[in-house]
Design a protein around this motif. Sequence first.
Motif, PDB file in Angstrom:
ATOM      1  N   GLU A 155       0.818  -1.211   0.000  1.00 52.23           N
ATOM      2  CA  GLU A 155       0.000   0.000   0.000  1.00 52.23           C
ATOM      3  C   GLU A 155       0.854   1.265   0.000  1.00 52.23           C
ATOM      4  OE1 GLU A 155      -2.562  -3.161   2.084  1.00 52.23           O
ATOM      5  OE2 GLU A 155      -0.456  -2.526   2.181  1.00 52.23           O
ATOM      6  N   LYS A 156       0.337   2.282  -0.650  1.00 52.07           N
ATOM      7  CA  LYS A 156       0.940   3.610  -0.680  1.00 52.07           C
ATOM      8  C   LYS A 156       0.087   4.565   0.149  1.00 52.07           C
ATOM      9  CE  LYS A 156       2.788   3.123  -5.396  1.00 52.07           C
ATOM     10  NZ  LYS A 156       2.770   3.722  -6.764  1.00 52.07           N
ATOM     11  N   PRO A 157       0.693   5.646   0.673  1.00 55.87           N
ATOM     12  CA  PRO A 157      -0.085   6.619   1.429  1.00 55.87           C
ATOM     13  C   PRO A 157      -0.834   7.581   0.505  1.00 55.87           C
ATOM     14  CG  PRO A 157       2.201   7.291   1.368  1.00 55.87           C
ATOM     15  CD  PRO A 157       2.139   5.958   0.674  1.00 55.87           C
ATOM     16  N   GLY A 158      -2.031   7.959   0.916  1.00 59.35           N
ATOM     17  CA  GLY A 158      -2.809   8.892   0.123  1.00 59.35           C
ATOM     18  C   GLY A 158      -3.691   9.754   0.998  1.00 59.35           C
ATOM     19  N   VAL A 159      -4.342  10.708   0.371  1.00 64.65           N
ATOM     20  CA  VAL A 159      -5.250  11.613   1.068  1.00 64.65           C
ATOM     21  C   VAL A 159      -6.430  11.904   0.143  1.00 64.65           C
ATOM     22  CG1 VAL A 159      -3.999  13.676   0.286  1.00 64.65           C
ATOM     23  CG2 VAL A 159      -5.400  13.800   2.351  1.00 64.65           C
ATOM     24  N   ILE A 160      -7.595  12.093   0.707  1.00 64.75           N
ATOM     25  CA  ILE A 160      -8.782  12.440  -0.061  1.00 64.75           C
ATOM     26  C   ILE A 160      -8.919  13.963  -0.064  1.00 64.75           C
ATOM     27  CG2 ILE A 160     -11.268  12.129  -0.297  1.00 64.75           C
ATOM     28  CD1 ILE A 160      -9.641   9.542  -0.628  1.00 64.75           C
ATOM     29  N   ASP A 161      -8.978  14.555  -1.255  1.00 59.66           N
ATOM     30  CA  ASP A 161      -9.062  16.012  -1.320  1.00 59.66           C
ATOM     31  C   ASP A 161     -10.502  16.493  -1.128  1.00 59.66           C
ATOM     32  OD1 ASP A 161     -10.445  15.816  -3.751  1.00 59.66           O
ATOM     33  OD2 ASP A 161      -8.704  16.337  -4.983  1.00 59.66           O
ATOM     34  N   GLY A 162     -10.706  17.792  -1.184  1.00 57.85           N
ATOM     35  CA  GLY A 162     -12.017  18.368  -0.918  1.00 57.85           C
ATOM     36  C   GLY A 162     -13.087  17.979  -1.901  1.00 57.85           C
ATOM     37  N   LYS A 163     -12.692  17.458  -3.067  1.00 60.08           N
ATOM     38  CA  LYS A 163     -13.653  17.011  -4.073  1.00 60.08           C
ATOM     39  C   LYS A 163     -13.817  15.491  -4.077  1.00 60.08           C
ATOM     40  CE  LYS A 163     -12.878  20.984  -7.105  1.00 60.08           C
ATOM     41  NZ  LYS A 163     -12.473  21.444  -8.456  1.00 60.08           N
ATOM     42  N   GLY A 164     -13.257  14.832  -3.052  1.00 53.99           N
ATOM     43  CA  GLY A 164     -13.391  13.391  -2.943  1.00 53.99           C
ATOM     44  C   GLY A 164     -12.446  12.597  -3.802  1.00 53.99           C
ATOM     45  N   LEU A 190      -8.789  10.878  -4.752  1.00 50.60           N
ATOM     46  CA  LEU A 190      -7.627  10.288  -4.091  1.00 50.60           C
ATOM     47  C   LEU A 190      -6.353  10.918  -4.635  1.00 50.60           C
ATOM     48  CD1 LEU A 190      -6.168   8.180  -2.341  1.00 50.60           C
ATOM     49  CD2 LEU A 190      -6.523   6.521  -4.189  1.00 50.60           C
ATOM     50  N   ARG A 191      -5.506  11.409  -3.719  1.00 51.33           N
ATOM     51  CA  ARG A 191      -4.225  12.007  -4.079  1.00 51.33           C
ATOM     52  C   ARG A 191      -3.088  11.182  -3.473  1.00 51.33           C
ATOM     53  NH1 ARG A 191      -4.399  16.974  -7.332  1.00 51.33           N
ATOM     54  NH2 ARG A 191      -6.531  17.764  -7.112  1.00 51.33           N
ATOM     55  N   ASP A 192      -2.015  11.040  -4.217  1.00 51.73           N
ATOM     56  CA  ASP A 192      -0.861  10.234  -3.804  1.00 51.73           C
ATOM     57  C   ASP A 192       0.072  11.065  -2.925  1.00 51.73           C
ATOM     58  OD1 ASP A 192       1.348   8.559  -3.580  1.00 51.73           O
ATOM     59  OD2 ASP A 192       1.307   7.954  -5.681  1.00 51.73           O
ATOM     60  N   LEU A 193       0.380  10.547  -1.733  1.00 49.27           N
ATOM     61  CA  LEU A 193       1.281  11.222  -0.781  1.00 49.27           C
ATOM     62  C   LEU A 193       2.685  10.638  -0.778  1.00 49.27           C
ATOM     63  CD1 LEU A 193      -0.938  11.692   2.428  1.00 49.27           C
ATOM     64  CD2 LEU A 193       0.179  13.522   1.132  1.00 49.27           C
ATOM     65  N   SER A 194       2.986   9.730  -1.692  1.00 49.64           N
ATOM     66  CA  SER A 194       4.238   8.971  -1.633  1.00 49.64           C
ATOM     67  C   SER A 194       5.486   9.840  -1.645  1.00 49.64           C
ATOM     68  CB  SER A 194       4.308   7.978  -2.801  1.00 49.64           C
ATOM     69  OG  SER A 194       3.259   7.043  -2.732  1.00 49.64           O
ATOM     70  N   ASP A 195       5.427  11.016  -2.249  1.00 50.91           N
ATOM     71  CA  ASP A 195       6.596  11.889  -2.310  1.00 50.91           C
ATOM     72  C   ASP A 195       6.837  12.628  -0.998  1.00 50.91           C
ATOM     73  OD1 ASP A 195       7.094  11.176  -4.923  1.00 50.91           O
ATOM     74  OD2 ASP A 195       6.028  12.895  -5.784  1.00 50.91           O
ATOM     75  N   HIS A 196       5.922  12.493  -0.046  1.00 47.78           N
ATOM     76  CA  HIS A 196       6.021  13.268   1.188  1.00 47.78           C
ATOM     77  C   HIS A 196       6.126  12.417   2.452  1.00 47.78           C
ATOM     78  CE1 HIS A 196       5.186  17.026  -0.969  1.00 47.78           C
ATOM     79  NE2 HIS A 196       4.368  16.295  -1.705  1.00 47.78           N
ATOM     80  N   VAL A 197       5.496  11.259   2.464  1.00 49.53           N
ATOM     81  CA  VAL A 197       5.596  10.339   3.602  1.00 49.53           C
ATOM     82  C   VAL A 197       5.741   8.918   3.081  1.00 49.53           C
ATOM     83  CG1 VAL A 197       4.335  11.772   5.263  1.00 49.53           C
ATOM     84  CG2 VAL A 197       3.074  10.158   3.824  1.00 49.53           C
ATOM     85  N   HIS A 198       6.426   8.109   3.852  1.00 44.16           N
ATOM     86  CA  HIS A 198       6.640   6.714   3.446  1.00 44.16           C
ATOM     87  C   HIS A 198       5.372   5.893   3.589  1.00 44.16           C
ATOM     88  CE1 HIS A 198       8.487   2.797   2.934  1.00 44.16           C
ATOM     89  NE2 HIS A 198       8.072   2.437   4.117  1.00 44.16           N
ATOM     90  N   ASP A 199       4.596   6.172   4.647  1.00 39.54           N
ATOM     91  CA  ASP A 199       3.406   5.378   4.936  1.00 39.54           C
ATOM     92  C   ASP A 199       2.558   6.134   5.955  1.00 39.54           C
ATOM     93  OD1 ASP A 199       1.574   3.303   4.949  1.00 39.54           O
ATOM     94  OD2 ASP A 199       2.944   1.795   5.760  1.00 39.54           O
ATOM     95  N   ILE A 200       1.308   5.729   6.088  1.00 47.97           N
ATOM     96  CA  ILE A 200       0.461   6.210   7.175  1.00 47.97           C
ATOM     97  C   ILE A 200       0.586   5.163   8.277  1.00 47.97           C
ATOM     98  CG2 ILE A 200      -1.842   6.971   7.859  1.00 47.97           C
ATOM     99  CD1 ILE A 200      -0.595   8.635   5.609  1.00 47.97           C
ATOM    100  N   ASP A 204      -3.976  20.165  -3.978  1.00 47.81           N
ATOM    101  CA  ASP A 204      -4.203  20.273  -5.420  1.00 47.81           C
ATOM    102  C   ASP A 204      -2.933  20.055  -6.225  1.00 47.81           C
ATOM    103  OD1 ASP A 204      -6.895  20.773  -5.056  1.00 47.81           O
ATOM    104  OD2 ASP A 204      -6.649  22.956  -5.036  1.00 47.81           O
ATOM    105  N   ALA A 205      -1.782  20.134  -5.555  1.00 47.80           N
ATOM    106  CA  ALA A 205      -0.510  19.921  -6.245  1.00 47.80           C
ATOM    107  C   ALA A 205      -0.082  18.452  -6.222  1.00 47.80           C
ATOM    108  CB  ALA A 205       0.578  20.792  -5.626  1.00 47.80           C
ATOM    109  N   LEU A 206      -0.788  17.625  -5.469  1.00 46.57           N
ATOM    110  CA  LEU A 206      -0.432  16.212  -5.370  1.00 46.57           C
ATOM    111  C   LEU A 206      -0.996  15.441  -6.552  1.00 46.57           C
ATOM    112  CD1 LEU A 206      -1.212  15.634  -1.574  1.00 46.57           C
ATOM    113  CD2 LEU A 206       1.038  16.006  -2.616  1.00 46.57           C
ATOM    114  N   PRO A 207      -0.327  14.365  -6.985  1.00 45.21           N
ATOM    115  CA  PRO A 207      -0.835  13.572  -8.111  1.00 45.21           C
ATOM    116  C   PRO A 207      -2.190  12.945  -7.793  1.00 45.21           C
ATOM    117  CG  PRO A 207       1.452  13.011  -7.599  1.00 45.21           C
ATOM    118  CD  PRO A 207       0.969  13.863  -6.476  1.00 45.21           C
ATOM    119  N   VAL A 208      -3.106  13.022  -8.756  1.00 45.23           N
ATOM    120  CA  VAL A 208      -4.405  12.365  -8.624  1.00 45.23           C
ATOM    121  C   VAL A 208      -4.260  10.900  -9.025  1.00 45.23           C
ATOM    122  CG1 VAL A 208      -6.778  12.269  -9.488  1.00 45.23           C
ATOM    123  CG2 VAL A 208      -5.691  14.482  -9.057  1.00 45.23           C
ATOM    124  N   VAL A 209      -4.840  10.011  -8.214  1.00 46.55           N
ATOM    125  CA  VAL A 209      -4.883   8.587  -8.566  1.00 46.55           C
ATOM    126  C   VAL A 209      -6.216   8.369  -9.272  1.00 46.55           C
ATOM    127  CG1 VAL A 209      -4.804   6.220  -7.706  1.00 46.55           C
ATOM    128  CG2 VAL A 209      -3.501   8.020  -6.548  1.00 46.55           C
TER     129      VAL A 209
END
Length: 279
Positions: free
Chosen positions: A12-21, A23-33, A50-55
Amino acid sequence: MKLVRFGEAGEEKPGVIDGKGRLRDLSDHVHDIAGGQLARLGEISRLDLDALPVVSEEVRYGPCVGGVGKFICIGLNYADHAAESGMALPEEPVIFAKYTSAICGPNDPILIPRGAEKVDWEVELGLVIGKPAKYVSEEDALDHLAGYCLINDVSERSYQLERAGQWSKGKSSDNFGPVGPWLVTPDEIADADALDMWLEVNGELMQEGTTATMVFKPAALISYLSQFFTLQPGDIISTGTPAGVGMGMAPQRFLRDGDVVTLGIEGLGEQRQLCVADA
């Protein structure tokens, strides 16, 4: 924030859900949640989502926290569930372990173990520890919380209650611990003591309740547990379930191969699990 882990099991990779629902990839900023990374949630909150890659492709959601050291469960923490179980309301929290090998993604299948007869469901509020907690007061307890999540505390009642020993062997079969989809930070939950919760089996409503009826609230549980052992970042506390489990029905009803369980808690997302006979 709504933090997630996505991808194949174990990768698994770390991600975050943005304000529009999305999925954004957090891999460049944290190794894992997971673990010590949970102390960096403040840094993540300051990122420009908004600058994070959209999955964009459809992906599997894994358990929303990785590297869990302790999976601690609280039994009989709702008066109506204690009553339907025929057990007295506890004067102190009832604690048991759910082994971490039970943890799976929120939509992974529930595996019906060989020889199982009474596989049951339990929608529960999960607490994820964000920094070490030892001998903390109830007033300071929530300062040690990374966030909240949805948990299905799947249980095999004949293993749990009808065979010798403690509850853990009836709680810890593979995939008996769906966690997620999201780890929701406390700033997004106005009142964790008043969240609606529900669970359906094959579209039929089985559990409908609210965290307002918990006997021991999240702050009290974190403080209580920290008097006996140190809670570490990534530890999960599953806080109990309201009435409506299969064991409490007349006649009793349990999960079988092919059943579909769906559940949710207000603000914490939903899960869907197909029941499959374990090979």
